[in-house]
Design a protein around this motif. Structure first.
Motif, PDB file in Angstrom:
ATOM      1  N   LEU A 182      18.922 -87.060 -60.354  1.00 51.70           N
ATOM      2  CA  LEU A 182      19.732 -86.076 -61.080  1.00 51.70           C
ATOM      3  C   LEU A 182      19.719 -84.731 -60.362  1.00 51.70           C
ATOM      4  O   LEU A 182      20.746 -84.044 -60.274  1.00 51.70           O
ATOM      5  N   LEU A 183      18.552 -84.355 -59.843  1.00 53.44           N
ATOM      6  CA  LEU A 183      18.427 -83.093 -59.123  1.00 53.44           C
ATOM      7  C   LEU A 183      19.314 -83.103 -57.878  1.00 53.44           C
ATOM      8  O   LEU A 183      20.040 -82.134 -57.605  1.00 53.44           O
ATOM      9  N   LEU A 184      19.289 -84.195 -57.122  1.00 47.87           N
ATOM     10  CA  LEU A 184      20.134 -84.310 -55.934  1.00 47.87           C
ATOM     11  C   LEU A 184      21.613 -84.258 -56.296  1.00 47.87           C
ATOM     12  O   LEU A 184      22.413 -83.587 -55.632  1.00 47.87           O
ATOM     13  N   TYR A 185      21.968 -84.951 -57.358  1.00 44.50           N
ATOM     14  CA  TYR A 185      23.369 -85.035 -57.771  1.00 44.50           C
ATOM     15  C   TYR A 185      23.946 -83.646 -58.054  1.00 44.50           C
ATOM     16  O   TYR A 185      25.005 -83.274 -57.535  1.00 44.50           O
ATOM     17  N   PHE A 186      23.229 -82.851 -58.830  1.00 37.10           N
ATOM     18  CA  PHE A 186      23.763 -81.549 -59.206  1.00 37.10           C
ATOM     19  C   PHE A 186      23.504 -80.474 -58.148  1.00 37.10           C
ATOM     20  O   PHE A 186      24.251 -79.496 -58.068  1.00 37.10           O
ATOM     21  N   LEU A 187      22.479 -80.648 -57.337  1.00 36.24           N
ATOM     22  CA  LEU A 187      22.275 -79.725 -56.229  1.00 36.24           C
ATOM     23  C   LEU A 187      23.449 -79.802 -55.258  1.00 36.24           C
ATOM     24  O   LEU A 187      23.992 -78.773 -54.832  1.00 36.24           O
ATOM     25  N   PHE A 188      23.859 -81.011 -54.900  1.00 32.06           N
ATOM     26  CA  PHE A 188      25.018 -81.167 -54.033  1.00 32.06           C
ATOM     27  C   PHE A 188      26.291 -80.695 -54.728  1.00 32.06           C
ATOM     28  O   PHE A 188      27.240 -80.266 -54.067  1.00 32.06           O
ATOM     29  N   GLY A 189      26.312 -80.754 -56.063  1.00 30.10           N
ATOM     30  CA  GLY A 189      27.447 -80.225 -56.802  1.00 30.10           C
ATOM     31  C   GLY A 189      27.591 -78.721 -56.631  1.00 30.10           C
ATOM     32  O   GLY A 189      28.694 -78.203 -56.429  1.00 30.10           O
ATOM     33  N   VAL A 190      26.473 -77.995 -56.694  1.00 28.06           N
ATOM     34  CA  VAL A 190      26.503 -76.538 -56.481  1.00 28.06           C
ATOM     35  C   VAL A 190      26.908 -76.218 -55.045  1.00 28.06           C
ATOM     36  O   VAL A 190      27.765 -75.363 -54.792  1.00 28.06           O
ATOM     37  N   LEU A 191      26.299 -76.898 -54.096  1.00 26.55           N
ATOM     38  CA  LEU A 191      26.567 -76.612 -52.682  1.00 26.55           C
ATOM     39  C   LEU A 191      28.008 -76.919 -52.289  1.00 26.55           C
ATOM     40  O   LEU A 191      28.541 -76.300 -51.363  1.00 26.55           O
ATOM     41  N   SER A 192      28.642 -77.838 -52.985  1.00 28.11           N
ATOM     42  CA  SER A 192      30.001 -78.241 -52.616  1.00 28.11           C
ATOM     43  C   SER A 192      31.084 -77.357 -53.220  1.00 28.11           C
ATOM     44  O   SER A 192      32.249 -77.473 -52.829  1.00 28.11           O
ATOM     45  N   THR A 193      30.744 -76.471 -54.155  1.00 28.39           N
ATOM     46  CA  THR A 193      31.765 -75.674 -54.830  1.00 28.39           C
ATOM     47  C   THR A 193      32.610 -74.847 -53.862  1.00 28.39           C
ATOM     48  O   THR A 193      33.852 -74.845 -53.965  1.00 28.39           O
ATOM     49  N   PRO A 194      32.033 -74.117 -52.886  1.00 25.09           N
ATOM     50  CA  PRO A 194      32.888 -73.393 -51.928  1.00 25.09           C
ATOM     51  C   PRO A 194      33.820 -74.320 -51.143  1.00 25.09           C
ATOM     52  O   PRO A 194      34.949 -73.933 -50.822  1.00 25.09           O
ATOM     53  N   LEU A 195      33.351 -75.524 -50.849  1.00 28.03           N
ATOM     54  CA  LEU A 195      34.199 -76.476 -50.128  1.00 28.03           C
ATOM     55  C   LEU A 195      35.450 -76.807 -50.922  1.00 28.03           C
ATOM     56  O   LEU A 195      36.570 -76.780 -50.384  1.00 28.03           O
ATOM     57  N   TRP A 196      35.298 -77.084 -52.214  1.00 26.56           N
ATOM     58  CA  TRP A 196      36.457 -77.474 -53.018  1.00 26.56           C
ATOM     59  C   TRP A 196      37.364 -76.291 -53.309  1.00 26.56           C
ATOM     60  O   TRP A 196      38.583 -76.468 -53.462  1.00 26.56           O
ATOM     61  N   LEU A 197      36.815 -75.087 -53.363  1.00 29.42           N
ATOM     62  CA  LEU A 197      37.670 -73.898 -53.455  1.00 29.42           C
ATOM     63  C   LEU A 197      38.541 -73.780 -52.209  1.00 29.42           C
ATOM     64  O   LEU A 197      39.732 -73.453 -52.291  1.00 29.42           O
ATOM     65  N   TRP A 198      37.953 -74.052 -51.053  1.00 31.70           N
ATOM     66  CA  TRP A 198      38.698 -74.004 -49.796  1.00 31.70           C
ATOM     67  C   TRP A 198      39.757 -75.109 -49.737  1.00 31.70           C
ATOM     68  O   TRP A 198      40.900 -74.855 -49.336  1.00 31.70           O
ATOM     69  N   VAL A 199      39.386 -76.319 -50.129  1.00 31.90           N
ATOM     70  CA  VAL A 199      40.350 -77.424 -50.122  1.00 31.90           C
ATOM     71  C   VAL A 199      41.513 -77.141 -51.072  1.00 31.90           C
ATOM     72  O   VAL A 199      42.678 -77.418 -50.765  1.00 31.90           O
ATOM     73  N   ALA A 200      41.208 -76.564 -52.232  1.00 38.29           N
ATOM     74  CA  ALA A 200      42.272 -76.236 -53.195  1.00 38.29           C
ATOM     75  C   ALA A 200      43.239 -75.211 -52.623  1.00 38.29           C
ATOM     76  O   ALA A 200      44.450 -75.280 -52.871  1.00 38.29           O
ATOM     77  N   ARG A 201      42.734 -74.244 -51.858  1.00 37.64           N
ATOM     78  CA  ARG A 201      43.617 -73.251 -51.242  1.00 37.64           C
ATOM     79  C   ARG A 201      44.455 -73.865 -50.127  1.00 37.64           C
ATOM     80  O   ARG A 201      45.598 -73.460 -49.909  1.00 37.64           O
ATOM     81  N   ARG A 202      43.898 -74.819 -49.408  1.00 36.29           N
ATOM     82  CA  ARG A 202      44.647 -75.456 -48.314  1.00 36.29           C
ATOM     83  C   ARG A 202      45.654 -76.476 -48.830  1.00 36.29           C
ATOM     84  O   ARG A 202      46.648 -76.761 -48.150  1.00 36.29           O
ATOM     85  N   THR A 203      45.399 -77.043 -49.982  1.00 31.93           N
ATOM     86  CA  THR A 203      46.305 -78.051 -50.538  1.00 31.93           C
ATOM     87  C   THR A 203      46.828 -77.562 -51.892  1.00 31.93           C
ATOM     88  O   THR A 203      47.847 -76.889 -51.966  1.00 31.93           O
ATOM     89  N   SER A 204      46.148 -77.911 -52.949  1.00 32.95           N
ATOM     90  CA  SER A 204      46.444 -77.482 -54.319  1.00 32.95           C
ATOM     91  C   SER A 204      45.263 -77.898 -55.182  1.00 32.95           C
ATOM     92  O   SER A 204      44.395 -78.653 -54.737  1.00 32.95           O
TER      93      SER A 204
END
Length: 507
Positions: free
Chosen positions: A268-290
């Motif tokens: 569970l710790l790994l699952y949500f830790l990677f969730g926090v770390l990935s947030t900037p990535l998905w913000l970037w992907v959303a700006r590049r796509t939608s």
């Protein structure tokens, strides 16, 4: 909005999130194993609580939009809702009465009453918070920032909840009860403090309503909002998948992967830790796509790894199963940031469709219908998965449950036994030990004896059913009609209506 004010706005989501995952995963297991309720009973009670809560959702949302206290509709509802939510969390996580576990009617009533109060309070608080975020930022990408801050706090709260057992175990406190007590204290102290900080530092948003609609008129507007219906269906499917996997994770790790309690917490710790770390990535992907394409990509990434979960059982690859499943959990967790942040940001955009058309900004009403559908989806996921696993597959939550030999042989012959044994000898209860001591022994003696049929059912319900639901969600949302340009056009119409109202009032 400044960074400091943005953090102040998002902070209450942290203690709220701290009890959400334990409420879905730890609490049902605790009431089943420690307080004597059957797995099916817990599933049915969960379904009933969420069904009642779902019925109240539209009325809470409608009231939050149309009742206008002097202090502001969003801030007032947010502050008031924190009271029953905090009280419910304190009680459902602290089954303190000195009532014997044999009195199942009492404990079923206790679980139902305080779970219902917790759920209703959480609904009102969450609807106010989401509506507040949607109205504070009117821009397509600005809403991503608002909801990203809120969802990061949610994931941080979940990380605290998952990391707390490690800390408590180092201090000599083992099992679920100390974890639940500590979480209830966290919620009881942090929620009032953070809510007070938010309502005293964050302003009330502008209201764009020109002429209020009644309850039926609001529902008709939603029915005519095609993007909303489409997004609602996609998120309900995705949420059902998440709920089913979350409810079964503890049993999948214990009996399929053969991990102990610390392994469950680590995953569970790994699952949500990677969730926090990935947030900037998905913000970037959303700006590049939608927003919608970024969300679909995240779901496909998660599905691409989760689909292999049934093939990493201990009976298939031995001790390597823990490492293999840890990799799956980590990669799937990287999609959590998108799964939590982007759908509510998209929801704010589809509300603009109705506001531009009808002249009323009933954000809370929309988020209430959104919450109703998702809670029903979660209730179905929890109830169906636990009932099917407990009744249909004969899954044993308690190691002292007997397994009928003839039934076990029939299931093995029908399904086909794995190459390696999947069962271990039962560990009988010590009649001279306390329930807590027996519970501790049972924890160390994982996994519990299961039939091959029960294990395969568990794997399918945990992995393949959620993957199928997620892919249906991707099909619904891939070509979503609202992007940055369309949302900007809608906001221009709304601003024009607001200027007309202001000029009419001035005239």
């Amino acid at each position: 909005m400044s960074l400091a004010r943005l953090i102040a706005f998002a902070l209450p989501a942290l203690p709220v999130a701290a009890f959400q995952l334990p409420f879905v995963i730890i609490v049902p297991n605790f009431y089943a194993e420690t307080l004597g309720l059957s797995l099916a009973t817990v599933g049915i009670l969960n379904f009933a609580v969420r069904a009642i809560d779902a019925i109240l959702d539209p009325f809470i949302g409608y009231g939050a939009d149309h009742i206008r206290p002097r202090w502001g509709r969003r801030r007032t509802w947010f502050a008031v809702a924190a009271v029953p939510m905090t009280l419910g969390a304190l009680m459902v996580f602290n089954p303190f009465p000195a009532i014997d576990v044999s009195n199942t009617w009492f404990w079923a009533g206790w679980f139902f009453l305080w779970s219902a109060m917790l759920s209703v309070g959480y609904t009102a608080l969450s609807l106010s918070h989401q509506s507040w975020a949607a109205e504070l930022s009117p821009s397509y990408y600005g809403r991503n920032r608002m909801f990203a801050a809120r969802e990061v706090m949610i994931v941080v709260g979940t990380l605290i909840a998952t990391g707390l057992p490690f800390v408590l175990s180092k201090l000599g406190y083992h099992g679920d009860r100390p974890v639940l007590v500590a979480l209830s204290i966290l919620v009881g102290v942090a929620t009032p403090l953070f809510v007070f900080l938010t309502v005293t530092t964050v302003p009330e948003p502008r209201e764009a309503t020109n002429h209020p609609l009644n309850f039926i008129g609001g529902l008709k507007g939603m029915a005519a909002n095609k993007p909303f219906r489409r997004l609602l269906g996609a998120f309900a499917l995705s949420y059902m998948a998440n709920g089913m996997a979350a409810a079964l994770l503890i049993y999948f790790v214990r009996d399929y992967v053969r991990g102990d309690e610390q392994t469950q917490r680590l995953f569970l710790l790994l699952y949500f830790l990677f969730g926090v770390l990935s947030t900037p990535l998905w913000l970037w992907v959303a700006r590049r796509t939608s927003k919608h394409r970024a969300w679909c990509i995240a779901m496909m990434v998660a599905c691409a790894v989760i689909v292999f979960s049934p093939f990493v059982g201990h009976h298939q690859i031995g001790d390597a199963s823990i490492w293999a499943f840890g990799i799956i959990v980590s990669i799937a967790g990287s999609a959590v940031g998108a799964d939590l942040m982007l759908p509510p940001s998209m929801q704010a955009d589809v509300i603009d469709v109705d506001t531009a058309r009808s002249g009323e900004q009933h954000t809370g009403f929309y988020f209430a219908i959104w919450a109703l559908a998702t809670k029903l989806a979660l209730a179905v996921a929890l109830g169906l998965s636990l009932v099917v696993l407990g009744y249909f597959a004969g899954f044993k939550v308690d190691r002292h449950d007997r397994i009928d030999t003839q039934t076990q042989l029939h299931q093995i012959q029908t399904v086909g036994a794995p190459e390696a044994p999947t069962t271990l000898p039962r560990v009988p209860a010590d009649p001279n030990a306390t329930p807590a001591q027996n519970h501790k022994v049972a924890r160390k003696a994982a996994p519990i004896e299961q039939t091959p049929f029960a294990l395969w059912t568990l794997a399918i319900l945990y992995a393949w059913v959620p993957v199928a639901l997620k892919m249906l969600s991707v099909l619904l949302i891939w070509n979503f009609p609202i992007g940055a340009n369309e949302q900007a056009r809608l906001r221009e119409e709304i601003e024009a209506h607001m200027r007309e109202r202001q000029s009419g009032t001035t005239g």
